[in-house]
Structure formats: structure tokens, C-alpha cells
Design a protein around this motif. Sequence first.
Motif, short mmCIF file in Angstrom:
data_model
loop_
_atom_site.label_atom_id
_atom_site.label_comp_id
_atom_site.label_asym_id
_atom_site.label_seq_id
_atom_site.Cartn_x
_atom_site.Cartn_y
_atom_site.Cartn_z
N HIS A 128 -13.28 -18.88 39.10
CA HIS A 128 -12.01 -18.31 39.62
C HIS A 128 -12.59 -16.87 40.38
CE1 HIS A 128 -10.11 -20.63 36.70
NE2 HIS A 128 -10.46 -20.36 35.71
N LEU B 209 -17.88 -16.91 30.57
CA LEU B 209 -18.63 -16.30 31.80
C LEU B 209 -18.60 -15.89 33.20
CD1 LEU B 209 -17.76 -13.17 32.75
CD2 LEU B 209 -19.57 -12.15 31.63
N SER C 15 -13.50 -8.44 35.83
CA SER C 15 -14.16 -9.44 35.08
C SER C 15 -13.60 -7.87 33.62
CB SER C 15 -15.25 -9.56 34.71
OG SER C 15 -14.86 -11.19 35.71
N ALA D 236 -16.88 -18.71 34.32
CA ALA D 236 -15.31 -18.65 34.80
C ALA D 236 -15.12 -18.01 36.03
CB ALA D 236 -14.58 -17.83 33.34
N VAL D 237 -16.45 -16.39 36.22
CA VAL D 237 -16.40 -15.91 37.40
C VAL D 237 -16.76 -16.54 38.77
CG1 VAL D 237 -17.78 -14.27 39.05
CG2 VAL D 237 -17.49 -13.39 36.52
N PRO E 211 -12.85 -14.23 40.07
CA PRO E 211 -11.67 -12.74 39.84
C PRO E 211 -11.58 -11.06 40.64
CG PRO E 211 -13.11 -12.71 37.85
CD PRO E 211 -13.92 -14.06 39.66
N VAL F 10 -10.75 -11.55 34.63
CA VAL F 10 -11.61 -13.03 33.49
C VAL F 10 -11.48 -11.90 32.21
CG1 VAL F 10 -13.67 -13.71 33.16
CG2 VAL F 10 -12.50 -14.70 35.00
N ALA G 296 -8.77 -16.52 33.38
CA ALA G 296 -10.44 -17.64 32.01
C ALA G 296 -10.00 -16.17 31.20
CB ALA G 296 -11.24 -18.37 32.91
#
Length: 214
Positions: A44, A37, A49, A40-41, A46, A4, A29
Motif C-alpha cells: 500500500h 506489517l 504507519s 502491508a507497507v 502508506p 497502515v 490495512a
Amino acid sequence: MRIVIAEDSTILRQGLVELLTFRGHEVAAAVRDADELRAAVAEHRPDVSIVDIRMPPTHTDEGLRAAISLRAERPGCAILLFSQYVETKYAAQLLADRAGGVGYLLKDRVAEVSDFLDALRRVAEGETVLDPEVVSQLFTATRRTDTVDTLTPREREVLGLMAEGRSNGAIATALFLSAGSVEKYVTSIFGKLGLPQSEEDNRRVLAVLRYLDS
């Protein structure tokens, strides 16, 4: 890796997307502010990031504070700060848990793409990766804070009044001290803060800066 990106500069954000995609990574993302942020975390999850420090709305430390909250909410959440600036106060807080999976690189000091990608991989794997300039400034800030902590309560009172712009005479009146006593306190403060007499620097101003930095 699934990544991300949080970067408010459209050009840099898109450039990172293209670079990482070209190198075979999945960019889950690419967002422009701290709220996006966090979302998105959460969505997804990740592997790592990439986070800019200064993002909307104030462009001060939103990204860094978001990184701290993400690490608190999601232990092991890997974060690579990628910024033009060294923010010592919150950066020290981010690194305080010593859990790893944290990086801090300065944009204008990354000379090779391979170095950036290697740092990203290492952070994703749980290592801590810091630019030497970041380490230097964090060390300096910590040393200054530690030095201020050596002051006695009365010396801190005197330094606090100095920070308000008061003269020695005004400090003496406020604290019901003699002018000579205030002068001794001020001299002791300069000594503890490591501020020798100099024609080039105003020790009073430097002492106040140390106080404010702490």
C-alpha cells in the motif's frame, strides 16, 4: 492520509481504524504482527504507519525491529510507534539516521485525540515527534552507556566478573591480581559510574545493571 496500522490488540486496532476513518483518513490495512506489517507497507505504500512495539509471536520488540528494517529498506518510510513501553536500545537505533518521519508516543500519555492526530500528521510530513518520557529514558540510557565506555579495559574485566556474581576475592584469583588491586578497581568503577556510597542502594548491583544496560 493513507495509513497502515500494526496492533495486536483487536479492540485497539479496530478503535484506531474507526477513529481515523471518521476523521477522513484512509486506513489501507490494519494488521496484527510484524510480517503482516511489512507486507502491508510493501503493497500500500502508506503515508505513515502506526506500529505497536510488542507484537506476536514473542510480544517483545517485533514491531520496533520491523520499523527499523522498513526504514532501512524504504528511506523516508514514516513510522509512528505507539506503545505502552519505552524500548531504549532499538529506539535509539531507529532515530540514529536523523532522517525524520519518525514518532514515538506512549499510549497512556496521549490525553487528547487531537494531539495524537497532530503527531501523526507531523510524522507523515517528515518531522520527528517524541513523547517527553521517551526522550528522558533515551537520554538516561545513552548517558549510562557513555559512562560505562569511560572504563578502562581492566575495569571492564572486573565489572564483567562482578556481573557473573563473583566476589572481590574470586575476581582477584581469576585475573591474577591482589585483593587490594581489585578493591581499587572496584572503587574506581563506582566513581566513574557516579555511584556514591549509600545505605539505601547496593552499589555493586547498580554497577552491574549499568554494565548490562550498556
